[in-house]
Design a protein around this motif. Structure first.
Motif, mmCIF file in Angstrom:
data_model
loop_
_atom_site.group_PDB
_atom_site.id
_atom_site.type_symbol
_atom_site.label_atom_id
_atom_site.label_comp_id
_atom_site.label_asym_id
_atom_site.label_seq_id
_atom_site.Cartn_x
_atom_site.Cartn_y
_atom_site.Cartn_z
ATOM 1 N N ILE A 13 1.393 -1.512 0.025
ATOM 2 C CA ILE A 13 -0.087 0.035 0.274
ATOM 3 C C ILE A 13 0.844 1.182 0.248
ATOM 4 O O ILE A 13 2.145 1.504 0.988
ATOM 5 N N ASP A 14 0.495 1.873 -0.495
ATOM 6 C CA ASP A 14 1.223 3.397 -0.607
ATOM 7 C C ASP A 14 1.304 4.112 0.096
ATOM 8 O O ASP A 14 1.937 5.110 0.596
ATOM 9 N N LYS A 15 0.125 4.378 0.239
ATOM 10 C CA LYS A 15 -0.617 5.032 0.865
ATOM 11 C C LYS A 15 -2.123 5.042 1.201
ATOM 12 O O LYS A 15 -2.703 4.442 0.158
ATOM 13 N N LEU A 16 -2.325 4.977 2.358
ATOM 14 C CA LEU A 16 -3.472 4.697 3.227
ATOM 15 C C LEU A 16 -4.496 6.450 4.065
ATOM 16 O O LEU A 16 -3.674 6.752 4.661
ATOM 17 N N ALA A 30 -6.958 2.698 -0.076
ATOM 18 C CA ALA A 30 -5.602 2.337 -0.726
ATOM 19 C C ALA A 30 -5.602 2.375 -1.602
ATOM 20 O O ALA A 30 -5.890 2.412 -3.145
ATOM 21 N N VAL A 31 -4.254 3.174 -1.761
ATOM 22 C CA VAL A 31 -3.297 3.930 -3.323
ATOM 23 C C VAL A 31 -2.671 2.839 -3.654
ATOM 24 O O VAL A 31 -1.766 2.203 -2.246
ATOM 25 N N ILE A 32 -2.820 1.892 -4.277
ATOM 26 C CA ILE A 32 -1.792 1.013 -4.667
ATOM 27 C C ILE A 32 -1.442 1.470 -6.507
ATOM 28 O O ILE A 32 -2.438 1.755 -7.007
ATOM 29 N N ASN A 33 0.090 1.294 -6.337
ATOM 30 C CA ASN A 33 0.208 1.287 -8.019
ATOM 31 C C ASN A 33 -1.093 3.276 -8.261
ATOM 32 O O ASN A 33 -0.961 3.137 -9.683
ATOM 33 N N GLY A 34 -0.892 3.983 -7.842
ATOM 34 C CA GLY A 34 -0.884 4.995 -8.040
ATOM 35 C C GLY A 34 -2.337 5.376 -8.186
ATOM 36 O O GLY A 34 -3.674 6.358 -8.662
ATOM 37 N N ASP A 35 -3.525 4.549 -8.063
ATOM 38 C CA ASP A 35 -5.299 4.491 -8.432
ATOM 39 C C ASP A 35 -5.121 4.399 -6.738
ATOM 40 O O ASP A 35 -5.110 3.685 -5.722
ATOM 41 N N HIS A 61 -0.536 -3.038 11.682
ATOM 42 C CA HIS A 61 0.364 -4.161 11.256
ATOM 43 C C HIS A 61 0.850 -4.244 9.514
ATOM 44 O O HIS A 61 1.536 -5.192 9.345
ATOM 45 N N MET A 62 0.424 -3.313 8.802
ATOM 46 C CA MET A 62 0.287 -3.926 7.312
ATOM 47 C C MET A 62 1.501 -2.535 7.151
ATOM 48 O O MET A 62 2.029 -1.640 7.498
ATOM 49 N N ASP A 63 1.980 -3.090 5.955
ATOM 50 C CA ASP A 63 3.480 -2.693 5.174
ATOM 51 C C ASP A 63 2.559 -0.760 4.658
ATOM 52 O O ASP A 63 2.164 -1.325 3.127
ATOM 53 N N ILE A 64 2.808 0.133 5.660
ATOM 54 C CA ILE A 64 2.379 1.393 4.426
ATOM 55 C C ILE A 64 3.262 2.517 4.449
ATOM 56 O O ILE A 64 3.591 2.657 5.322
ATOM 57 N N GLU A 65 2.956 2.902 3.282
ATOM 58 C CA GLU A 65 4.385 3.973 3.201
ATOM 59 C C GLU A 65 4.007 5.155 3.960
ATOM 60 O O GLU A 65 4.735 6.042 4.341
ATOM 61 N N ALA A 66 2.111 5.532 4.105
ATOM 62 C CA ALA A 66 1.936 7.186 3.926
ATOM 63 C C ALA A 66 0.373 7.021 4.744
ATOM 64 O O ALA A 66 -0.308 6.025 3.890
ATOM 65 N N ILE A 67 0.333 7.279 6.086
ATOM 66 C CA ILE A 67 -1.296 7.192 6.098
ATOM 67 C C ILE A 67 -1.513 9.004 5.763
ATOM 68 O O ILE A 67 -0.746 9.763 6.774
ATOM 69 N N VAL A 68 -2.904 9.533 5.526
ATOM 70 C CA VAL A 68 -3.352 10.915 6.066
ATOM 71 C C VAL A 68 -4.858 10.630 6.229
ATOM 72 O O VAL A 68 -5.786 9.500 5.640
ATOM 73 N N LEU A 69 -5.300 12.013 6.783
ATOM 74 C CA LEU A 69 -6.351 12.106 7.011
ATOM 75 C C LEU A 69 -7.277 12.734 6.431
ATOM 76 O O LEU A 69 -6.765 13.680 5.542
ATOM 77 N N ARG A 70 -8.014 12.769 5.325
ATOM 78 C CA ARG A 70 -8.182 13.469 4.561
ATOM 79 C C ARG A 70 -10.136 14.314 4.910
ATOM 80 O O ARG A 70 -10.671 13.725 4.843
ATOM 81 N N HIS A 71 -10.115 15.355 3.865
ATOM 82 C CA HIS A 71 -11.434 15.573 4.331
ATOM 83 C C HIS A 71 -12.263 16.621 2.725
ATOM 84 O O HIS A 71 -10.528 17.654 2.683
ATOM 85 N N GLU A 72 -13.173 16.598 2.651
ATOM 86 C CA GLU A 72 -13.445 17.403 1.540
ATOM 87 C C GLU A 72 -14.573 17.693 1.867
ATOM 88 O O GLU A 72 -15.934 17.145 2.725
ATOM 89 N N SER A 73 -15.188 19.323 2.155
ATOM 90 C CA SER A 73 -16.189 19.617 2.293
ATOM 91 C C SER A 73 -17.083 20.427 1.527
ATOM 92 O O SER A 73 -16.184 21.086 0.157
ATOM 93 N N ALA A 74 -18.419 20.172 1.055
ATOM 94 C CA ALA A 74 -19.395 21.108 0.416
ATOM 95 C C ALA A 74 -19.841 21.753 1.212
ATOM 96 O O ALA A 74 -21.102 22.422 0.187
#
Length: 106
Positions: A13-16, A30-35, A61-74
């Motif tokens: 997983i590149d990014k969670l 999960a972002v895997i290979n850019g998707d 316990h997983m192999d994850i490069e980066a973790i982010v919290l995402r928020h988008e407001s409408a």
């Protein structure tokens, strides 16, 4: 393609992305290979929680490069802001450890 939680340990997983959907409702992506792939708990239910720490515990316990919290407001225009032409996406990096101290120290 549904990405099941049970299949993640075999994936890199590149990014969670922990997507904040509304008041205390979080969804895992999960972002895997850019998707980006929504993570499914089962064939019929996406992985969601009402607690950010609980969501992070699923992945500690997983192999994850980066973790982010995402928020988008409408709701920008509802608080006196003009409607946005582009995205107002905010991503805040999170540490890999979901606790302020390691839980085995308690």
């Amino acid at each position: 393609m549904k990405l099941l939680y049970q299949d993640l340990p075999s994936r890199k997983i590149d990014k969670l992305i922990i997507n904040s959907l509304e008041q205390a409702l979080y969804q895992a992506i999960a972002v895997i290979n850019g998707d980006e792939h929504v993570i499914w708990e089962s064939e019929t239910k996406t992985l969601t929680t009402r607690n950010l720490t609980k969501m992070r515990e699923h992945f500690e316990h997983m192999d994850i490069e980066a973790i982010v919290l995402r928020h988008e407001s409408a709701y920008d225009e509802m608080v006196g802001q003009p409607p946005k032409q582009g995205s107002n996406r905010l991503e805040v990096p999170l540490r890999k450890n979901p606790y302020s101290t390691y839980k085995h120290l308690h």
